[in-house]
Design a protein around this motif. Sequence first.
Motif, mmCIF file in Angstrom:
data_model
loop_
_atom_site.group_PDB
_atom_site.id
_atom_site.type_symbol
_atom_site.label_atom_id
_atom_site.label_comp_id
_atom_site.label_asym_id
_atom_site.label_seq_id
_atom_site.Cartn_x
_atom_site.Cartn_y
_atom_site.Cartn_z
ATOM 1 N N CYS A 99 -6.492 -5.460 -6.792
ATOM 2 C CA CYS A 99 -6.695 -5.036 -5.144
ATOM 3 C C CYS A 99 -8.170 -4.950 -4.788
ATOM 4 O O CYS A 99 -8.634 -5.737 -3.994
ATOM 5 N N MET A 112 2.049 1.553 -3.510
ATOM 6 C CA MET A 112 0.905 1.977 -4.368
ATOM 7 C C MET A 112 0.845 3.411 -4.129
ATOM 8 O O MET A 112 0.656 4.260 -5.350
ATOM 9 N N ALA A 129 0.957 -1.434 -0.092
ATOM 10 C CA ALA A 129 0.040 -0.058 -0.062
ATOM 11 C C ALA A 129 0.808 1.314 0.077
ATOM 12 O O ALA A 129 0.811 2.298 -0.727
ATOM 13 N N GLY A 158 -4.779 -1.645 -9.372
ATOM 14 C CA GLY A 158 -5.727 -1.195 -8.088
ATOM 15 C C GLY A 158 -6.941 -1.980 -8.320
ATOM 16 O O GLY A 158 -7.550 -2.360 -7.202
HETATM 17 C C1 ASC Z 1 -3.851 1.065 -2.707
HETATM 18 C C2 ASC Z 1 -4.466 0.394 -1.655
HETATM 19 C C3 ASC Z 1 -5.347 -0.430 -1.878
HETATM 20 C C4 ASC Z 1 -5.532 -0.526 -3.308
HETATM 21 C C5 ASC Z 1 -6.947 -0.305 -3.547
HETATM 22 C C6 ASC Z 1 -7.176 -0.148 -5.101
HETATM 23 O O1 ASC Z 1 -3.042 1.863 -2.728
HETATM 24 O O2 ASC Z 1 -4.100 0.623 -0.256
HETATM 25 O O3 ASC Z 1 -5.782 -1.358 -1.234
HETATM 26 O O4 ASC Z 1 -4.740 0.716 -3.875
HETATM 27 O O5 ASC Z 1 -7.292 0.984 -3.109
HETATM 28 O O6 ASC Z 1 -8.431 0.309 -5.418
#
Ligand code: ASC
Length: 131
Positions: free
Chosen positions: A121, A23, A20, A118
């Motif tokens: 995820c 990301m 995360a 994403g």
């Molecule tokens: C992120 C994060 C997630 C995914 C999700 C994508 O940065 O922490 O769990 O992307 O939010 O929709």
Amino acid sequence: AQVKPEDQIKYRQAGYSFMAWNMGKIKANVEGEYNAQQVQAAANAIAAIAGSGMGALYGPGTDKAVGDRKTRVKPEFFQNMEDVGKLATDFNAAAANLAKVAATGDKAAVQKAFGETGATCKACHDKYRAD
Ligand code: ASC
């Protein structure tokens, strides 16, 4: 050696938490000033964790809190392992593609691959994560 259920939950949460953070770094880069080296490093970290076999951290006894170690995984996760496997494969493929695209330094292509990652995820969260 057998990893204790509470440690399996701890390690998998550490993995998601670290992904995360990375990301978030990629998101900041595609929404603002772009540092190709930082994006590549972040994407490589996510791809490495995604492909590291985290499924081994969902063993027996990890479906609910163990002592102080809570988990948001829903019981349905353990009843649909075939579907979970597909979602994990999708995520792994998207993360690998993100790392591949990040290596080119093409911001627009990274933005697309980041969105696709994403989405994989979110697909699992929507079905199998509480809250
Ligand atoms: C992120 C994060 C997630 C995914 C999700 C994508 O940065 O922490 O769990 O992307 O939010 O929709």
